[in-house]
Design a protein around this motif. Structure first.
Motif, PDB file in Angstrom:
ATOM      1  N   TRP A  22      -9.611  -5.582 -11.350  1.00  0.00           N
ATOM      2  CA  TRP A  22     -10.124  -4.565 -10.434  1.00  0.00           C
ATOM      3  C   TRP A  22     -11.546  -4.865  -9.988  1.00  0.00           C
ATOM      4  O   TRP A  22     -11.942  -4.522  -8.871  1.00  0.00           O
ATOM      5  CB  TRP A  22     -10.053  -3.178 -11.069  1.00  0.00           C
ATOM      6  CG  TRP A  22      -8.652  -2.649 -11.095  1.00  0.00           C
ATOM      7  CD1 TRP A  22      -7.820  -2.527 -12.161  1.00  0.00           C
ATOM      8  CD2 TRP A  22      -7.912  -2.197  -9.956  1.00  0.00           C
ATOM      9  NE1 TRP A  22      -6.609  -2.025 -11.787  1.00  0.00           N
ATOM     10  CE2 TRP A  22      -6.628  -1.803 -10.424  1.00  0.00           C
ATOM     11  CE3 TRP A  22      -8.192  -2.077  -8.603  1.00  0.00           C
ATOM     12  CZ2 TRP A  22      -5.649  -1.307  -9.589  1.00  0.00           C
ATOM     13  CZ3 TRP A  22      -7.217  -1.586  -7.754  1.00  0.00           C
ATOM     14  CH2 TRP A  22      -5.952  -1.209  -8.246  1.00  0.00           C
ATOM     15  N   ILE A  25     -11.065  -7.097  -7.198  1.00  0.00           N
ATOM     16  CA  ILE A  25     -10.685  -6.291  -6.036  1.00  0.00           C
ATOM     17  C   ILE A  25     -11.921  -5.635  -5.426  1.00  0.00           C
ATOM     18  O   ILE A  25     -12.070  -5.553  -4.204  1.00  0.00           O
ATOM     19  CB  ILE A  25      -9.653  -5.218  -6.439  1.00  0.00           C
ATOM     20  CG1 ILE A  25      -8.324  -5.873  -6.792  1.00  0.00           C
ATOM     21  CG2 ILE A  25      -9.462  -4.199  -5.330  1.00  0.00           C
ATOM     22  CD1 ILE A  25      -7.647  -6.562  -5.632  1.00  0.00           C
ATOM     23  N   ARG A  29     -11.642  -6.763  -1.835  1.00  0.00           N
ATOM     24  CA  ARG A  29     -10.897  -5.740  -1.102  1.00  0.00           C
ATOM     25  C   ARG A  29     -11.176  -4.372  -1.697  1.00  0.00           C
ATOM     26  O   ARG A  29     -10.308  -3.748  -2.308  1.00  0.00           O
ATOM     27  CB  ARG A  29      -9.392  -6.037  -1.148  1.00  0.00           C
ATOM     28  CG  ARG A  29      -9.022  -7.186  -0.221  1.00  0.00           C
ATOM     29  CD  ARG A  29      -7.627  -7.667  -0.356  1.00  0.00           C
ATOM     30  NE  ARG A  29      -7.420  -8.813   0.509  1.00  0.00           N
ATOM     31  CZ  ARG A  29      -6.403  -9.669   0.406  1.00  0.00           C
ATOM     32  NH1 ARG A  29      -5.504  -9.507  -0.531  1.00  0.00           N
ATOM     33  NH2 ARG A  29      -6.294 -10.693   1.228  1.00  0.00           N
ATOM     34  N   HIS A  31     -11.425  -1.489  -0.555  1.00  0.00           N
ATOM     35  CA  HIS A  31     -10.663  -0.313  -0.105  1.00  0.00           C
ATOM     36  C   HIS A  31      -9.462  -0.058  -1.011  1.00  0.00           C
ATOM     37  O   HIS A  31      -9.031   1.077  -1.188  1.00  0.00           O
ATOM     38  CB  HIS A  31     -10.202  -0.513   1.336  1.00  0.00           C
ATOM     39  CG  HIS A  31      -9.220  -1.636   1.509  1.00  0.00           C
ATOM     40  ND1 HIS A  31      -7.865  -1.466   1.380  1.00  0.00           N
ATOM     41  CD2 HIS A  31      -9.411  -2.948   1.794  1.00  0.00           C
ATOM     42  CE1 HIS A  31      -7.254  -2.621   1.588  1.00  0.00           C
ATOM     43  NE2 HIS A  31      -8.164  -3.535   1.834  1.00  0.00           N
ATOM     44  N   GLN A  32      -8.926  -1.155  -1.630  1.00  0.00           N
ATOM     45  CA  GLN A  32      -7.814  -0.948  -2.561  1.00  0.00           C
ATOM     46  C   GLN A  32      -8.281  -0.210  -3.813  1.00  0.00           C
ATOM     47  O   GLN A  32      -7.566   0.656  -4.332  1.00  0.00           O
ATOM     48  CB  GLN A  32      -7.190  -2.290  -2.935  1.00  0.00           C
ATOM     49  CG  GLN A  32      -6.505  -2.993  -1.783  1.00  0.00           C
ATOM     50  CD  GLN A  32      -5.815  -4.276  -2.228  1.00  0.00           C
ATOM     51  OE1 GLN A  32      -5.689  -4.554  -3.424  1.00  0.00           O
ATOM     52  NE2 GLN A  32      -5.376  -5.077  -1.264  1.00  0.00           N
ATOM     53  N   LEU A  33      -9.485  -0.564  -4.298  1.00  0.00           N
ATOM     54  CA  LEU A  33     -10.027   0.152  -5.450  1.00  0.00           C
ATOM     55  C   LEU A  33     -10.327   1.600  -5.087  1.00  0.00           C
ATOM     56  O   LEU A  33     -10.063   2.523  -5.873  1.00  0.00           O
ATOM     57  CB  LEU A  33     -11.299  -0.553  -5.947  1.00  0.00           C
ATOM     58  CG  LEU A  33     -12.029   0.122  -7.122  1.00  0.00           C
ATOM     59  CD1 LEU A  33     -11.112   0.275  -8.324  1.00  0.00           C
ATOM     60  CD2 LEU A  33     -13.276  -0.666  -7.499  1.00  0.00           C
ATOM     61  N   ARG A  34     -10.861   1.807  -3.899  1.00  0.00           N
ATOM     62  CA  ARG A  34     -11.158   3.175  -3.466  1.00  0.00           C
ATOM     63  C   ARG A  34      -9.873   4.005  -3.403  1.00  0.00           C
ATOM     64  O   ARG A  34      -9.831   5.149  -3.857  1.00  0.00           O
ATOM     65  CB  ARG A  34     -11.825   3.149  -2.098  1.00  0.00           C
ATOM     66  CG  ARG A  34     -12.242   4.535  -1.610  1.00  0.00           C
ATOM     67  CD  ARG A  34     -12.895   4.458  -0.255  1.00  0.00           C
ATOM     68  NE  ARG A  34     -11.942   4.027   0.760  1.00  0.00           N
ATOM     69  CZ  ARG A  34     -12.265   3.746   2.014  1.00  0.00           C
ATOM     70  NH1 ARG A  34     -13.523   3.817   2.404  1.00  0.00           N
ATOM     71  NH2 ARG A  34     -11.354   3.370   2.883  1.00  0.00           N
ATOM     72  N   GLU A  35      -8.808   3.427  -2.840  1.00  0.00           N
ATOM     73  CA  GLU A  35      -7.542   4.148  -2.763  1.00  0.00           C
ATOM     74  C   GLU A  35      -6.988   4.460  -4.142  1.00  0.00           C
ATOM     75  O   GLU A  35      -6.412   5.527  -4.368  1.00  0.00           O
ATOM     76  CB  GLU A  35      -6.533   3.323  -1.961  1.00  0.00           C
ATOM     77  CG  GLU A  35      -6.895   3.188  -0.490  1.00  0.00           C
ATOM     78  CD  GLU A  35      -6.034   2.169   0.227  1.00  0.00           C
ATOM     79  OE1 GLU A  35      -5.183   1.545  -0.451  1.00  0.00           O
ATOM     80  OE2 GLU A  35      -6.220   1.980   1.452  1.00  0.00           O
ATOM     81  N   ALA A  36      -7.180   3.512  -5.083  1.00  0.00           N
ATOM     82  CA  ALA A  36      -6.700   3.752  -6.449  1.00  0.00           C
ATOM     83  C   ALA A  36      -7.501   4.854  -7.138  1.00  0.00           C
ATOM     84  O   ALA A  36      -6.959   5.649  -7.919  1.00  0.00           O
ATOM     85  CB  ALA A  36      -6.778   2.460  -7.261  1.00  0.00           C
ATOM     86  N   ASP A 286     -11.566  -9.636   2.220  1.00  0.00           N
ATOM     87  CA  ASP A 286     -11.508  -8.858   3.463  1.00  0.00           C
ATOM     88  C   ASP A 286     -12.873  -8.566   4.066  1.00  0.00           C
ATOM     89  O   ASP A 286     -12.954  -7.879   5.084  1.00  0.00           O
ATOM     90  CB  ASP A 286     -10.812  -7.511   3.209  1.00  0.00           C
ATOM     91  CG  ASP A 286      -9.333  -7.685   2.940  1.00  0.00           C
ATOM     92  OD1 ASP A 286      -8.829  -8.802   3.163  1.00  0.00           O
ATOM     93  OD2 ASP A 286      -8.692  -6.717   2.492  1.00  0.00           O
ATOM     94  N   ARG A 316      -1.785  -9.836  10.320  1.00  0.00           N
ATOM     95  CA  ARG A 316      -2.685  -9.097   9.429  1.00  0.00           C
ATOM     96  C   ARG A 316      -4.126  -9.182   9.909  1.00  0.00           C
ATOM     97  O   ARG A 316      -4.846  -8.166   9.942  1.00  0.00           O
ATOM     98  CB  ARG A 316      -2.590  -9.660   8.003  1.00  0.00           C
ATOM     99  CG  ARG A 316      -3.464  -8.915   6.991  1.00  0.00           C
ATOM    100  CD  ARG A 316      -3.413  -9.564   5.621  1.00  0.00           C
ATOM    101  NE  ARG A 316      -4.169 -10.793   5.563  1.00  0.00           N
ATOM    102  CZ  ARG A 316      -5.482 -10.867   5.297  1.00  0.00           C
ATOM    103  NH1 ARG A 316      -6.183  -9.764   5.089  1.00  0.00           N
ATOM    104  NH2 ARG A 316      -6.092 -12.036   5.267  1.00  0.00           N
ATOM    105  N   THR A 320      -6.101  -5.830  10.898  1.00  0.00           N
ATOM    106  CA  THR A 320      -7.003  -5.257   9.897  1.00  0.00           C
ATOM    107  C   THR A 320      -8.318  -6.004   9.716  1.00  0.00           C
ATOM    108  O   THR A 320      -9.104  -5.616   8.865  1.00  0.00           O
ATOM    109  CB  THR A 320      -6.292  -5.219   8.519  1.00  0.00           C
ATOM    110  OG1 THR A 320      -6.026  -6.566   8.081  1.00  0.00           O
ATOM    111  CG2 THR A 320      -4.976  -4.450   8.603  1.00  0.00           C
TER     112      THR A 320
END
Length: 808
Positions: A22, A25, A29, A31-36, A286, A316, A320
């Motif tokens: 993580w 991440i 990326r 935003h993936q951690l934020r979403e989690a 990203d 992609r 994005t």
């Protein structure tokens, strides 16, 4: 082994591995951690963030320690001796770094969570945390972790610098080297993570560079002046400005991930390594804010070896990754073009062109032009495929080849990558076109006598034998161009007399300012209901007037239909143009009025349009006069309409049809020498006159006899048509044309007396006229008989042959 979920991270080895995942991440990326984190409660997200920082602590500590040793022991920068026990330098650095890292992490997390907000709102934040209503906690947690890691590294390296050096030099070296480089790199990476989330990567390279350099200059000048005033020496100002600029540039570079550029070179130089792309920073990070030169070539090379994965990656990036979008769009253009270049079925080119991106600037502004030109190539190939006769395919195949060759020259002036890629594609398409042209030419050389004659559907002058009805076209032009508008035209002719052919080939025989719409009332869309009739006709008008600003709304009733016609007339008057609305098989309208499908008010609307829309000419074509229609008073509605009759061919027209069947075909417009022709001798001595006499100039029957003769010549490999051969062909034509001859002779008989009289010609060429006036009138009106010495004979010898052969 299954990875530990983010919410379950603790202190074990598996948790440590998950935390490292993580943290990675967080770097590439976030935003993936934020979403989690968003699915967790505020307190749980804070606890998880602290645990992630705790798992990162050993690595932060080692990086900070290595940095401190490098600065102090490698570069010789002094440290405060009071903070370093003399017995162990390493132990002193370790303890000092440990304490500094903890302080830096704590401060970074605090600033990350609450930073950027007015102090007055901190209390509100605390209240919301306690109340469980804190908004944006996941985002601030991610920012806090990023800044905490960066601050921990920076504090671990810089805390405790010596004051023995003068203010300007100390500040310059310490801030410049330590903050500007070390903290700049660490904080830049972390800030890039945090701020890219906030600004959704929208700033791009230009804003990133401007922000980094402007921050460096501003901070350098400000800190330098303050340092100079406080320190009292000029060197402070100079060092402060230089260091501030250096620090700002360092932060700008790291914020944009510019440190990837040296690694990127290995992917594209000295040659492109497509298979390496999954290892390229763009593939897994990203937050690269700087476009990579040549990335489009790398993406294309990756697609060449991995087509599916390559297209997915390009999509992609386009969707994005704004900072890499330009390169991705260039790659997409190249990929689409290369796929199209490999297509051997040129009719499918339009499907590929639909994938081309569009835009307002650069090469994207030119893709629509390319798409339209390629569509013309695809349409021409479709037209070629629809032609089955080799002699007609040959000029179209040559035209296709010329179209592609011209396209290859035209795209040379476009922007890259359009110019290079589409020139290469055109070269491949040209090979396909040339191969087709050679195949068609071989078929033409093997084809003994080309078949152009067609007895059946209305003739297309571009592909079948056609003769201009000059007398009809001249009268039509005269009526259409009347100064005050035409009062409507009834184009009348007996069945199979060629009225539909004349109507559908009006374009080219009328002035260019006249637009022609033809619609057959046999089409279900026109006779199913009144709304469908109005809608279908409105659509045909829009196609005929593509540049006119006609209303898009579908007419739903007669008033809206009339309003639509009024707007058409206004536009036509403004442009000094006219529109012919030709309704073939117009008798169907009368039939539908009788069935109640159409109201009689439709005729009133037509009459009003004729009277008030001088630039719209209504032309009704059919085999019945308006006096023959029984379901509505047509004569009262169309009392002023002009009747133009389509007569049989004259002998001169039959001769032109048989010797120059494609005189009016546009396929040979610039190749007159190659336009197919027949010598009069082909039809035998007196053959043209005999064919005309046997058909009595009836257009369908002339085509029927000519078609049969050509087929017989090819089937028997006959070199010359003589009288006996022609007689056999006429008998065969009667058999082939049984249906149409039966309809003309028997099908149109209104009474048994008419048919009985016609059957009398089976035994005799001449008969006394029938006694009943209605029979006499009907047979003369149908153009079946002609008087001779007080008696009647059948006007068309081929019909008499049919009676003797099929009925008698």
């Amino acid at each position: 082994m299954r990875r530990v979920e983010l919410s379950d991270i603790g202190f074990g080895w598996r948790s440590h591995r998950a935390a490292c995942y993580w943290l990675g991440i967080l770097y590439r990326r976030p935003h993936q951690l934020r979403e989690a984190l968003e699915v967790l409660s505020p307190w749980k997200s804070i606890l998880t963030g602290m645990l992630l920082c705790l798992h990162a602590f050993p690595y932060i500590f080692l990086v900070a320690l290595a940095g401190r040793l490098f600065l102090h022991e490698g570069l010789g920068i002094a440290v405060d001796e009071s903070l370093r026990p003399s017995e162990s330098i390493l132990l002193a650095y370790t303890l000092q770094t440990f304490l500094s890292v903890i302080i830096g992490i704590a401060v970074g997390i605090a600033v990350g969570i609450a930073g950027g907000m007015p102090e007055g709102r901190v209390v509100i934040i605390v209240v919301r945390i306690v109340g469980g209503k804190f908004e944006g906690m996941a985002f601030r947690m991610v920012r806090g972790m990023a800044l905490g890691i960066a601050a921990g590294i920076a504090a671990g390296i810089t805390r405790g610098m010596s004051e023995e050096i003068t203010f300007g030099i100390t500040f310059g070296i310490t801030f410049g080297i330590t903050f500007g480089i070390t903290f700049g790199i660490a904080a830049g990476i972390a800030a890039g993570i945090a701020f890219e989330i906030a600004f959704e990567i929208a700033a791009g390279i230009t804003a990133g560079i401007a922000r980094g350099i402007s921050f460096g200059i501003a901070a350098g000048i400000t800190v330098g002046i303050v340092g100079g005033i406080v320190g009292g020496i000029a060197v402070g100002i100079t060092a402060g400005i230089a260091v501030g600029i250096t620090a700002g540039i360092a932060v700008g570079i790291t914020y944009m991930r510019a440190y990837y550029l040296p690694f990127h070179i290995a992917f594209v130089w000295p040659f492109v390594r497509g298979n390496w792309y999954p290892c390229h920073p763009v593939a897994w990070d990203d937050l690269c804010s700087i476009p990579f030169p040549g990335l489009d070539r790398l993406l294309v090379a990756y697609w060449e070896t991995h087509p599916v994965a390559g297209e997915e990656e390009v999509e992609r990036l386009v969707t994005t990754y704004p900072t890499q979008r330009r390169n991705a769009l260039r790659a997409r253009v190249v990929i689409v073009t290369r796929k199209a270049a490999r297509e051997t079925n040129l009719t499918r080119l339009s499907f590929y062109m639909a994938e081309l991106p569009e835009g307002d600037k650069g090469f994207l502004a030119q893709t629509e032009t390319v798409r339209n030109k390629v569509a013309e190539i695809a349409q021409l190939q479709t037209r070629l495929d629809a032609i089955d006769r080799p002699v007609l395919r040959a000029p179209v195949a040559q035209l296709l080849r010329e179209k592609i060759e011209n396209f290859r020259h035209q795209v040379a002036g476009l922007r890259e990558p359009l110019a290079t890629e589409f020139r290469k594609a055109a070269e491949q398409w040209l090979l396909v076109a040339e191969r087709q042209a050679k195949q068609v030419q071989k078929l033409v050389e093997r084809e003994p006598v080309p078949q152009f004659f067609l007895a059946g559907d209305p003739v297309d002058r571009g592909e079948a034998a056609f003769v201009s009805r000059d007398s009809v076209n001249g009268e039509l032009e005269q009526q259409v161009m009347l100064a005050r508008g035409c009062p409507g035209i009834l184009l009348y002719g007996r069945r199979r007399m060629g009225k539909s052919t004349a109507l559908r080939n009006l374009t080219g025989f009328l002035p260019s300012s006249v637009h022609v719409v033809t619609a057959s009332m046999q089409k279900p869309a026109l006779f199913t209901s009144l709304p469908s009739f109005m809608d279908a006709l409105a659509q045909e008008i829009r196609l005929a007037l593509p540049d006119a600003a006609l209303p898009a709304e579908t007419p739903t009733d007669l008033p809206t239909f009339y309003a639509f016609l009024t707007q058409c007339d206004t536009i036509l008057a403004k442009n000094d143009e006219r529109l012919v609305l030709g309704l073939d098989e117009y008798e169907k309208i009368d039939e539908k009025i009788g069935e109640g499908v159409f109201p009689e008010d439709l005729l009133a609307t037509l009459r009003e349009s004729i009277q008030t829309h001088p630039n719209i000419i209504w032309m009704l074509a059919g085999s019945h006069g308006i006096n023959e229609l029984s379901h509505a008073p047509w004569t009262s509605y169309l009392v002023s309409a002009r009747t133009i009759e389509v007569p049989p061919f004259t002998e001169a027209e039959t001769r032109v049809l048989l010797t120059e069947p494609l005189r009016h075909s546009p396929l040979w417009r610039n190749q007159e020498a190659k336009r197919p022709r027949f010598d009069a001798d082909f039809w035998g001595e007196g053959g043209i006159e005999r064919i005309h006499a046997e058909a009595s100039g009836w257009p369908h029957l002339v085509q029927l006899i000519a078609e049969t003769l050509v087929d017989r010549v090819n089937a028997t490999n006959t070199g010359q048509v003589d009288r006996a051969f022609l007689e056999n062909a006429l008998d065969l034509a009667v058999s082939r044309g049984d249906i149409v001859l039966r309809e003309l002779m028997h099908g149109e008989c209104n009474t048994k007396a008419e048919w009985n009289y016609l059957c009398g010609f089976c035994d005799s060429e001449l008969q006394a006229p029938p006694e009943e006036d209605s029979v006499r009138h009907a047979l003369r009106y149908r153009k079946l008989v002609t008087p001779e010495n007080g008696e009647w004979r059948l006007r068309v010898p081929l019909m008499a042959r049919w009676l003797r052969q099929e009925i008698g």
